[in-house]
Design a protein around this motif. Structure first.
Motif, PDB file in Angstrom:
ATOM      1  N   TRP A 125      15.520  -3.807   4.346  1.00 39.34           N
ATOM      2  CA  TRP A 125      15.088  -3.435   2.996  1.00 39.34           C
ATOM      3  C   TRP A 125      16.129  -3.856   1.961  1.00 39.34           C
ATOM      4  CZ3 TRP A 125      12.781   2.204   2.874  1.00 39.34           C
ATOM      5  CH2 TRP A 125      11.694   2.269   3.752  1.00 39.34           C
ATOM      6  N   ASN A 126      15.679  -4.255   0.789  1.00 39.94           N
ATOM      7  CA  ASN A 126      16.612  -4.566  -0.304  1.00 39.94           C
ATOM      8  C   ASN A 126      16.743  -3.424  -1.297  1.00 39.94           C
ATOM      9  OD1 ASN A 126      14.158  -4.699  -1.602  1.00 39.94           O
ATOM     10  ND2 ASN A 126      14.412  -6.783  -2.379  1.00 39.94           N
ATOM     11  N   THR A 127      15.979  -2.338  -1.094  1.00 37.86           N
ATOM     12  CA  THR A 127      16.062  -1.162  -1.945  1.00 37.86           C
ATOM     13  C   THR A 127      15.518   0.046  -1.200  1.00 37.86           C
ATOM     14  OG1 THR A 127      15.324  -0.175  -4.054  1.00 37.86           O
ATOM     15  CG2 THR A 127      13.796  -1.660  -2.961  1.00 37.86           C
ATOM     16  N   GLY A 128      16.008   1.221  -1.560  1.00 35.67           N
ATOM     17  CA  GLY A 128      15.466   2.449  -0.999  1.00 35.67           C
ATOM     18  C   GLY A 128      14.501   3.137  -1.942  1.00 35.67           C
ATOM     19  N   TYR A 129      14.136   2.465  -3.018  1.00 36.29           N
ATOM     20  CA  TYR A 129      13.252   3.013  -4.056  1.00 36.29           C
ATOM     21  C   TYR A 129      11.922   2.284  -3.943  1.00 36.29           C
ATOM     22  CZ  TYR A 129      12.588   5.364  -8.592  1.00 36.29           C
ATOM     23  OH  TYR A 129      12.182   6.197  -9.609  1.00 36.29           O
ATOM     24  N   PHE A 130      10.875   2.997  -3.563  1.00 37.80           N
ATOM     25  CA  PHE A 130       9.613   2.312  -3.310  1.00 37.80           C
ATOM     26  C   PHE A 130       8.431   3.172  -3.736  1.00 37.80           C
ATOM     27  CE2 PHE A 130      11.176   4.381   0.472  1.00 37.80           C
ATOM     28  CZ  PHE A 130      10.081   4.975   1.089  1.00 37.80           C
ATOM     29  N   PRO A 131       7.275   2.554  -3.969  1.00 37.71           N
ATOM     30  CA  PRO A 131       6.146   3.259  -4.573  1.00 37.71           C
ATOM     31  C   PRO A 131       5.648   4.431  -3.744  1.00 37.71           C
ATOM     32  CG  PRO A 131       5.836   0.893  -4.730  1.00 37.71           C
ATOM     33  CD  PRO A 131       7.017   1.106  -3.835  1.00 37.71           C
ATOM     34  N   LEU A 132       5.133   5.433  -4.448  1.00 39.50           N
ATOM     35  CA  LEU A 132       4.476   6.540  -3.780  1.00 39.50           C
ATOM     36  C   LEU A 132       3.321   6.029  -2.926  1.00 39.50           C
ATOM     37  CD1 LEU A 132       4.222   9.182  -6.664  1.00 39.50           C
ATOM     38  CD2 LEU A 132       5.729   9.300  -4.667  1.00 39.50           C
ATOM     39  N   PHE A 133       3.075   6.746  -1.823  1.00 39.39           N
ATOM     40  CA  PHE A 133       1.967   6.447  -0.913  1.00 39.39           C
ATOM     41  C   PHE A 133       2.126   5.103  -0.213  1.00 39.39           C
ATOM     42  CE2 PHE A 133       0.319   8.908  -4.591  1.00 39.39           C
ATOM     43  CZ  PHE A 133       0.245  10.142  -3.953  1.00 39.39           C
ATOM     44  N   THR A 134       3.370   4.616  -0.149  1.00 38.44           N
ATOM     45  CA  THR A 134       3.690   3.472   0.700  1.00 38.44           C
ATOM     46  C   THR A 134       4.827   3.892   1.625  1.00 38.44           C
ATOM     47  OG1 THR A 134       5.387   2.526  -0.763  1.00 38.44           O
ATOM     48  CG2 THR A 134       3.099   1.875  -1.173  1.00 38.44           C
ATOM     49  N   HIS A 135       5.130   3.035   2.583  1.00 40.60           N
ATOM     50  CA  HIS A 135       6.168   3.355   3.558  1.00 40.60           C
ATOM     51  C   HIS A 135       7.314   2.348   3.562  1.00 40.60           C
ATOM     52  CE1 HIS A 135       3.460   6.397   5.074  1.00 40.60           C
ATOM     53  NE2 HIS A 135       2.517   5.483   5.233  1.00 40.60           N
ATOM     54  N   ALA A 136       7.285   1.425   2.608  1.00 44.86           N
ATOM     55  CA  ALA A 136       8.336   0.413   2.507  1.00 44.86           C
ATOM     56  C   ALA A 136       8.272  -0.200   1.121  1.00 44.86           C
ATOM     57  CB  ALA A 136       8.148  -0.662   3.578  1.00 44.86           C
ATOM     58  N   PRO A 137       9.358  -0.817   0.673  1.00 46.52           N
ATOM     59  CA  PRO A 137       9.367  -1.411  -0.668  1.00 46.52           C
ATOM     60  C   PRO A 137       8.235  -2.409  -0.885  1.00 46.52           C
ATOM     61  CG  PRO A 137      11.587  -1.336   0.228  1.00 46.52           C
ATOM     62  CD  PRO A 137      10.662  -0.947   1.342  1.00 46.52           C
ATOM     63  N   TYR A 138       7.477  -2.179  -1.945  1.00 49.65           N
ATOM     64  CA  TYR A 138       6.455  -3.099  -2.440  1.00 49.65           C
ATOM     65  C   TYR A 138       5.340  -3.370  -1.432  1.00 49.65           C
ATOM     66  CZ  TYR A 138      10.334  -3.467  -5.591  1.00 49.65           C
ATOM     67  OH  TYR A 138      11.355  -3.145  -6.446  1.00 49.65           O
ATOM     68  N   ALA A 139       5.093  -2.388  -0.556  1.00 52.37           N
ATOM     69  CA  ALA A 139       3.968  -2.497   0.370  1.00 52.37           C
ATOM     70  C   ALA A 139       2.654  -2.258  -0.369  1.00 52.37           C
ATOM     71  CB  ALA A 139       4.120  -1.486   1.499  1.00 52.37           C
ATOM     72  N   ASN A 140       1.569  -2.732   0.197  1.00 45.13           N
ATOM     73  CA  ASN A 140       0.216  -2.509  -0.326  1.00 45.13           C
ATOM     74  C   ASN A 140       0.023  -3.057  -1.741  1.00 45.13           C
ATOM     75  OD1 ASN A 140      -0.201  -1.101   2.079  1.00 45.13           O
ATOM     76  ND2 ASN A 140       0.187   0.882   1.117  1.00 45.13           N
ATOM     77  N   ALA A 141       0.716  -4.128  -2.055  1.00 47.04           N
ATOM     78  CA  ALA A 141       0.624  -4.683  -3.407  1.00 47.04           C
ATOM     79  C   ALA A 141      -0.791  -5.102  -3.756  1.00 47.04           C
ATOM     80  CB  ALA A 141       1.570  -5.882  -3.540  1.00 47.04           C
ATOM     81  N   GLU A 142      -1.545  -5.505  -2.748  1.00 44.32           N
ATOM     82  CA  GLU A 142      -2.914  -5.973  -3.008  1.00 44.32           C
ATOM     83  C   GLU A 142      -3.842  -4.836  -3.442  1.00 44.32           C
ATOM     84  OE1 GLU A 142      -2.595  -4.716   1.255  1.00 44.32           O
ATOM     85  OE2 GLU A 142      -1.393  -5.920  -0.140  1.00 44.32           O
ATOM     86  N   ASN A 143      -3.407  -3.582  -3.250  1.00 45.74           N
ATOM     87  CA  ASN A 143      -4.246  -2.440  -3.599  1.00 45.74           C
ATOM     88  C   ASN A 143      -3.915  -1.823  -4.962  1.00 45.74           C
ATOM     89  OD1 ASN A 143      -5.640  -2.570  -1.125  1.00 45.74           O
ATOM     90  ND2 ASN A 143      -4.029  -1.379  -0.104  1.00 45.74           N
ATOM     91  N   VAL A 144      -2.938  -2.380  -5.651  1.00 47.54           N
ATOM     92  CA  VAL A 144      -2.576  -1.849  -6.966  1.00 47.54           C
ATOM     93  C   VAL A 144      -3.738  -2.056  -7.937  1.00 47.54           C
ATOM     94  CG1 VAL A 144      -1.068  -2.167  -8.963  1.00 47.54           C
ATOM     95  CG2 VAL A 144      -0.100  -2.168  -6.650  1.00 47.54           C
ATOM     96  N   ASN A 145      -4.084  -0.981  -8.643  1.00 47.40           N
ATOM     97  CA  ASN A 145      -5.169  -1.034  -9.623  1.00 47.40           C
ATOM     98  C   ASN A 145      -4.564  -0.967 -11.022  1.00 47.40           C
ATOM     99  OD1 ASN A 145      -7.411  -0.665 -11.280  1.00 47.40           O
ATOM    100  ND2 ASN A 145      -8.456   0.664  -9.822  1.00 47.40           N
ATOM    101  N   VAL A 146      -4.432  -2.103 -11.661  1.00 56.20           N
ATOM    102  CA  VAL A 146      -3.790  -2.169 -12.969  1.00 56.20           C
ATOM    103  C   VAL A 146      -4.664  -1.521 -14.037  1.00 56.20           C
ATOM    104  CG1 VAL A 146      -2.853  -3.715 -14.728  1.00 56.20           C
ATOM    105  CG2 VAL A 146      -2.559  -4.265 -12.309  1.00 56.20           C
ATOM    106  N   GLU A 147      -5.968  -1.684 -13.923  1.00 52.96           N
ATOM    107  CA  GLU A 147      -6.877  -1.188 -14.953  1.00 52.96           C
ATOM    108  C   GLU A 147      -7.063   0.320 -14.889  1.00 52.96           C
ATOM    109  OE1 GLU A 147      -7.616  -3.908 -13.039  1.00 52.96           O
ATOM    110  OE2 GLU A 147      -7.043  -5.305 -14.638  1.00 52.96           O
ATOM    111  N   ASP A 148      -6.934   0.901 -13.703  1.00 57.27           N
ATOM    112  CA  ASP A 148      -7.175   2.334 -13.553  1.00 57.27           C
ATOM    113  C   ASP A 148      -6.183   2.908 -12.551  1.00 57.27           C
ATOM    114  OD1 ASP A 148      -8.238   4.866 -13.723  1.00 57.27           O
ATOM    115  OD2 ASP A 148      -9.937   4.447 -12.393  1.00 57.27           O
ATOM    116  N   SER A 149      -4.934   3.039 -12.989  1.00 55.63           N
ATOM    117  CA  SER A 149      -3.872   3.545 -12.120  1.00 55.63           C
ATOM    118  C   SER A 149      -4.097   5.033 -11.848  1.00 55.63           C
ATOM    119  CB  SER A 149      -2.508   3.336 -12.790  1.00 55.63           C
ATOM    120  OG  SER A 149      -1.481   3.891 -12.023  1.00 55.63           O
TER     121      SER A 149
END
Length: 367
Positions: free
Chosen positions: A162-186
């Motif tokens: 890992w290059n960081t220990g700060y990662f999105p909620l509801f993921t298990h690693a940095p920047y995982a599940n990027a394809e599921n990000v909903n920009v229009e309705d977060s």
């Protein structure tokens, strides 16, 4: 990025003009009709008094727009000031996510104001990424990304890969599940997309503005060798804003900020400015919009650069943060405050002067 050491000297109630002062008048206690508001100016902090001393984000608006009528706001950080003839009001939210959210909601629910067609301009200082621009620049915002909603594992305990220990909620690693990000309705308020048409119109209206500069600013930017955009003179530009209550600084976190904004906007946004309050403002605006009290599509955010978000070559992040937090503080703070009004007032002036044209629909480049 709000200026912590100065803003903490601010007494929210002391900042308001006395209701019996000759320089202002108090709104009647029992208004028979609501004030029809055309423009709301949102500032985040003031320094000392609202008039007559070193200005924070609110003072220039207070003085130059003749916001002389006081609407007491004991349920918020700071009283609201109005020019009732023009239909413009000014609000100081207080610093940070909690105060900003509470202040915007308090205003939005206040029965003394009709905000249904109001245009909102958030105008305040920020840190700026030296990869993109320079101190003194003014940045109209396309996306606001929240930097506080996250998982965090101390860097000394993260996996070697890992290059960081700060990662999105509801993921298990940095920047995982990027394809599921909903920009229009977060779903949790991680990202907000502003009205792109209105933001680009505001940029077009103001892009040729000449912004204030000083020798001290030139001296500071000259240290950023290897950052060609940081070496330029200040300009009006366009980019994305990272909103987080933690006052962060340094090369490593600047890299994180770029990666974080790219993740949450699906690479549509480019991190340029760093501040504290804007994700909270937008969350409250979204709720108020759902209640039919405001139109969130009439909100623009203008952040002006008082400081760089990372150190220049030859200094550590800690050394640079100490230099900025002592002595005279940020070299560009006064210019950034001036630019927030200089550029932002062009937006508000247009709205007020062309109210019959814009009251039913926001201006855009297509019109």
């Amino acid at each position: 990025m709000s200026f912590i050491s100065l803003a903490q000297n601010s007494n929210p109630q002391a900042n308001t003009v006395s209701l019996t002062s000759s320089s202002s008048t108090s709104a009647p206690a029992h208004e028979q009709t609501k004030l029809k508001v055309k423009v709301v100016v949102v500032s985040m902090f003031e320094i000392g008094e609202d008039t007559g001393d070193a200005p924070g984000e609110f003072q220039l608006w207070r003085e130059r727009e003749s916001l002389d009528t006081v609407y007491p706001m004991p349920h918020a950080h700071h009283d609201v000031f109005a020019n009732e003839q023009k239909g413009i009001i000014g609000l100081v939210t207080g610093m940070g996510i909690a105060r900003a959210s509470a202040a915007i909601m308090a205003l939005g629910l206040d029965q003394r104001f009709d905000l249904s067609q109001a245009y909102w301009i958030v105008a305040g200082i920020a840190g700026i990424d030296p990869l993109d621009s320079t101190i003194g620049s003014a940045v109209w915002t396309d996306y606001v990304v929240d930097g506080d909603l996250a998982h965090h594992i101390d860097a000394r305990e993260i996996p070697d890969s890992w290059n960081t220990g700060y990662f999105p909620l509801f993921t298990h690693a940095p920047y995982a599940n990027a394809e599921n990000v909903n920009v229009e309705d977060s779903p949790n308020g991680e990202v907000y997309q502003l009205n792109e048409s209105l933001a680009k119109w505001a940029y077009s209206l103001t892009k040729n503005s000449e912004l204030p500069n000083t020798p001290a600013m030139d001296a500071l930017r000259s240290k950023y060798q290897g950052f060609p955009n940081a070496l330029q003179q200040p300009v009006v530009t366009y980019g994305s804003h990272l909103s987080a209550s933690t006052f962060w600084h340094g090369d490593k976190l600047n890299t994180w900020a770029n990666d974080w904004v790219s993740y949450w906007t699906r690479s549509k946004g480019n991190f340029m400015t760093s501040g504290m309050e804007d994700s909270a403002t937008l969350q409250s605006m979204s709720y108020l919009h759902n209640a039919g009290l405001v139109d969130k599509n009439r909100l623009v955010i203008l952040r002006t650069a008082s400081n760089f978000t990372m150190q220049p070559p030859g200094l550590t992040a800690a050394e640079n943060l100490e230099k900025e937090s002592s002595g005279d503080g940020y070299a560009a703070m006064r210019s950034a405050i001036e630019s927030a009004y200089l550029v932002g007032s062009q937006f508000s002036d247009y709205i007020l002067a062309h109210w019959d044209e814009v009251k039913t629909a926001p201006p855009s480049l297509e019109k």
